[in-house]
Enzyme design. Structure first.
Site, PDB file in Angstrom:
ATOM      1  N   SER A 194      25.935  79.683  -0.675  1.00 20.88           N
ATOM      2  CA  SER A 194      26.875  78.946  -1.513  1.00 20.88           C
ATOM      3  C   SER A 194      26.357  77.534  -1.746  1.00 20.88           C
ATOM      4  CB  SER A 194      28.256  78.872  -0.842  1.00 20.88           C
ATOM      5  OG  SER A 194      29.103  77.950  -1.509  1.00 20.88           O
ATOM      6  N   TYR A 199      34.165  76.521   5.849  1.00 21.44           N
ATOM      7  CA  TYR A 199      33.402  77.355   4.917  1.00 21.44           C
ATOM      8  C   TYR A 199      31.996  76.792   4.722  1.00 21.44           C
ATOM      9  CZ  TYR A 199      32.157  79.873   0.658  1.00 21.44           C
ATOM     10  OH  TYR A 199      31.514  80.651  -0.275  1.00 21.44           O
TER      11      TYR A 199
END
Length: 254
Positions: free
Chosen positions: A138, A151
């Site tokens: 990501s 995250y």
């Protein structure tokens, strides 16, 4: 080009989002697709669609955070030529309002889940003369995203694991790369907006879309396309590399 004919490909998180798009594309390109998902129903739906479109697929209910569960399924599958680690969960919060339970949940799926699948498949790849691993990372691993502490931590770990595996097994003919999507329009986004911004979904969708310089969110199919390339023989000279697919988010926002 980009044929995966007769290659056994395992895709985690294959019941929805990016994982599902990867499964469907791999099926069209001739792979024998093993759809792994925490939801057996979701995995079945993906596998059925692949079969209806002329491909070959098998559904596996799997909790990637459970090493015994993962090991049993990989032993059942046998030879694996391609592994795509796409399963993941998200969390919103800063370090001071992220509970231990939430931190553990993110770690167990996004970090330990990737480790478990790597641990289960690399020995057979070595024994069979090589393979390809693709981790879904990501942009959160490379830039500071507000309210994404846990995250971001997990995706930083995925980036590091990608480099370690690429380095450690390059002489075993195992390639390992990652892709780093920006915001991608999936069912998760729709659910997030409905939960957190009831009545303002369209407004907030537009706002989130514009955080990408290109002016929109990505599509799961667009992420799947670059994953296909990196898992194909045409990318045989590429390993230890991350590919941002983010509408210019990293480079054009900094």
């Amino acid at each position: 080009m980009f044929s995966l004919k007769n290659k056994h490909a395992v895709i985690t998180g294959g019941g929805s989002g990016i994982g599902r798009a990867v499964c469907l594309l791999f099926g069209k390109q001739g792979a024998i697709v093993h759809v792994m998902d925490i939801s057996k129903d979701a995995a079945n739906q993906t596998a059925v669609q692949i079969s209806e479109e002329g491909g070959e697929a098998f559904a596996h209910a799997c909790d990637v955070s459970n090493q015994q569960n993962v090991t049993e399924i990989f032993n059942e599958i046998g030879t694996v030529h391609i592994l795509v680690n796409s399963a993941g969960v998200s969390h919103i919060g800063k370090v001071d309002n992220t509970s231990e339970a939430d931190f553990d949940r993110i770690y167990n799926v996004n970090v330990k889940g990737v480790y478990n699948c790597l641990h289960a498949t690399i020995p057979s790849m070595k024994q069979n003369g090589g393979g390809v691993i693709l981790n879904v990372c990501s942009v959160a691993a490379f830039v500071g995203l507000a309210d994404r502490f846990a995250y971001s931590m997990s995706k930083g770990a995925v980036s590091s694991m990608t480099l370690s595996v690429a380095k450690d097994y390059v002489h075993d003919n195992i390639r390992c790369n990652s892709v780093s999507p920006g915001r991608v329009h999936t069912a998760f986004v729709d659910g997030f907006l409905a939960k957190n911004y009831p009545g303002r979904e369209a407004e907030m969708f537009e706002k989130l879309s514009k955080t990408q310089p290109i002016g929109r969110m990505g599509k799961p199919e667009e992420i799947a396309t670059i994953i296909l390339f990196l898992c194909s023989d045409e990318a045989s000279f590429i390993t230890g590399t991350d590919y941002p697919i983010d509408g210019g988010f990293i480079k054009l926002n900094t």
